[in-house]
Design an enzyme around this catalytic site. Structure first.
Site, PDB file in Angstrom:
ATOM      1  N   LYS A   1       0.850  -1.192   0.000  1.00 39.27           N
ATOM      2  CA  LYS A   1       0.000   0.000   0.000  1.00 39.27           C
ATOM      3  C   LYS A   1       0.879   1.233   0.000  1.00 39.27           C
ATOM      4  O   LYS A   1       1.817   1.318   0.792  1.00 39.27           O
ATOM      5  CB  LYS A   1      -0.833  -0.027   1.282  1.00 39.27           C
ATOM      6  CG  LYS A   1      -2.180   0.618   1.161  1.00 39.27           C
ATOM      7  CD  LYS A   1      -2.902   0.582   2.491  1.00 39.27           C
ATOM      8  CE  LYS A   1      -4.104  -0.313   2.443  1.00 39.27           C
ATOM      9  NZ  LYS A   1      -4.877  -0.346   3.665  1.00 39.27           N
TER      10      LYS A   1
ATOM     11  N   SER B   1     -14.078  -9.547   7.229  1.00 39.73           N
ATOM     12  CA  SER B   1     -15.116  -8.963   8.078  1.00 39.73           C
ATOM     13  C   SER B   1     -16.090  -8.193   7.180  1.00 39.73           C
ATOM     14  O   SER B   1     -17.085  -8.733   6.727  1.00 39.73           O
ATOM     15  CB  SER B   1     -14.470  -8.078   9.148  1.00 39.73           C
ATOM     16  OG  SER B   1     -15.472  -7.505   9.946  1.00 39.73           O
ATOM     17  N   THR B   2     -15.755  -6.952   6.844  1.00 37.92           N
ATOM     18  CA  THR B   2     -16.636  -6.207   5.933  1.00 37.92           C
ATOM     19  C   THR B   2     -16.350  -6.549   4.470  1.00 37.92           C
ATOM     20  O   THR B   2     -17.091  -6.140   3.579  1.00 37.92           O
ATOM     21  CB  THR B   2     -16.420  -4.687   6.096  1.00 37.92           C
ATOM     22  OG1 THR B   2     -15.069  -4.379   5.697  1.00 37.92           O
ATOM     23  CG2 THR B   2     -16.633  -4.246   7.531  1.00 37.92           C
TER      24      THR B   2
ATOM     25  N   GLY C   1     -13.889  -5.355   2.834  1.00 40.67           N
ATOM     26  CA  GLY C   1     -13.211  -4.215   2.216  1.00 40.67           C
ATOM     27  C   GLY C   1     -11.800  -4.557   1.747  1.00 40.67           C
ATOM     28  O   GLY C   1     -11.416  -4.208   0.611  1.00 40.67           O
ATOM     29  N   THR C   2     -11.038  -5.246   2.576  1.00 40.30           N
ATOM     30  CA  THR C   2      -9.635  -5.554   2.245  1.00 40.30           C
ATOM     31  C   THR C   2      -9.564  -6.469   1.020  1.00 40.30           C
ATOM     32  O   THR C   2      -8.824  -6.202   0.066  1.00 40.30           O
ATOM     33  CB  THR C   2      -8.955  -6.240   3.459  1.00 40.30           C
ATOM     34  OG1 THR C   2      -9.135  -5.404   4.601  1.00 40.30           O
ATOM     35  CG2 THR C   2      -7.490  -6.506   3.212  1.00 40.30           C
TER      36      THR C   2
END
Ligand code: R5P
Length: 295
Positions: A190, A221-222, A224-225
């Site tokens: 990143k 989890s969400t 997103g990653t």
């Protein structure tokens, strides 16, 4: 010395599988919730002088499952168990493993100290966020990495595979999966543009063009990653993107996010129940247990 497997209310069937693999007796903890929301547990058998293996995962609602586990550990000691082994397939609170901002609790430390002082002589968990965190547990502990099992699920589906970790912290998982598949691996780095503030993800060592990419991580989890990683890998020319994780928490429409980001298939282990939890960690846990129980 006799050993018995006890399934807690959040064992997701892993207790039964482990007992079968180790040829041990299995009992379920009696469990109910009082009208005010408090948990009640009871052992249906005598524990005096036995090695007691309590299986309880800490998936949501984490706090309730944690309290149930603490009650079970403490009661097992009180009831005369000779040795108590906590098998905690998903160890909640593991991502808060340091003080990111002044004043914060180091949650995993608190949880591990609580398990120990409630009565866990030993601990087996699966793919804890950072293995070093287990140093907070002052007893013997084993972190089981279920990569062989996850990779086996995908092995026949991938052609010209490549394994990618979505960030540097997950690179060990990528390396192990790549070793099994005998293919290259890398992680997404990143970086942030100092002027625009824009975040970009790049690969240094491998070319994903026309390859099937398997992204491996500990937790979704969400989503997103994983979604960000998948989008980037597709932009870089990956043919198909597959995603594997150990703990499928799947909050806030995570699966939809992954589909929209071009993930071809996503699979997890059964440490957390979900529609994608198709790979069992029971054999890997049973193998670890063999090192801790005396027969
Ligand atoms: C972070 O360091 C973890 O390894 C996971 O990448 C992260 O917790 C996944 O969370 P989410 O699915 O919400 O992006």
């Amino acid at each position: 010395m006799e050993a018995v497997v006890i399934g807690g209310p959040a064992s997701n069937g892993i207790d039964n599988e482990i007992a079968k693999k180790l040829n041990l007796k299995r009992e379920k903890l009696e469990h109910k919730i009082f009208p005010d929301g408090e948990s009640y547990i009871r052992y249906p058998i005598e524990l005096e002088g036995k090695q007691v293996i309590i299986v309880q995962s800490l998936y949501p609602p984490q706090d309730k499952h944690l309290v149930e586990l603490l009650l079970a550990l403490d009661a097992a000691k009180d009831l005369g168990a000779a040795k108590v082994i906590a098998v905690v397939p998903y160890l909640a609170y593991s991502r808060q493993d340091r003080r990111f901002r002044g004043g914060e609790a180091v949650s995993i430390k608190t949880v591990l100290k609580a398990l120990r002082s409630a009565g866990a002589d030993a601990l087996i968990t699966v793919d804890v966020h950072k293995e070093e965190s287990l140093n907070y547990f002052e007893g013997s502990s084993i972190n089981v990495l279920p990569l062989r099992e996850l990779v086996a699920y995908f092995e026949d589906k991938l052609s010209e595979p490549l394994v990618i970790a979505p960030d540097k912290g997950a690179v060990r998982r990528a390396r192990e999966a790549a070793n099994i598949l005998n293919c290259p691996y890398d992680y997404l780095e990143k970086s942030r543009n100092r002027i625009t503030g824009e975040v970009s993800l790049s690969l240094k060592g491998v070319d994903v063009r026309n390859r099937d990419v398997l992204i491996v991580d500990d937790i979704i989890s969400t989503g997103g990653t994983m979604a960000l990683a998948s989008r980037r890998l597709r932009e870089l020319g990956a043919r198909r993107v597959f995603a594997a994780c150990t703990h499928a928490l799947l909050r806030r429409g995570a699966l939809k996010k992954l589909v929209n980001a071009g993930v071809h298939e996503v699979v997890a282990t059964n440490t957390v129940p979900s529609e994608i939890s198709k790979v069992s960690v029971a054999s890997a846990i049973a193998e670890a247990l063999r090192k801790l129980i005396s027969v």
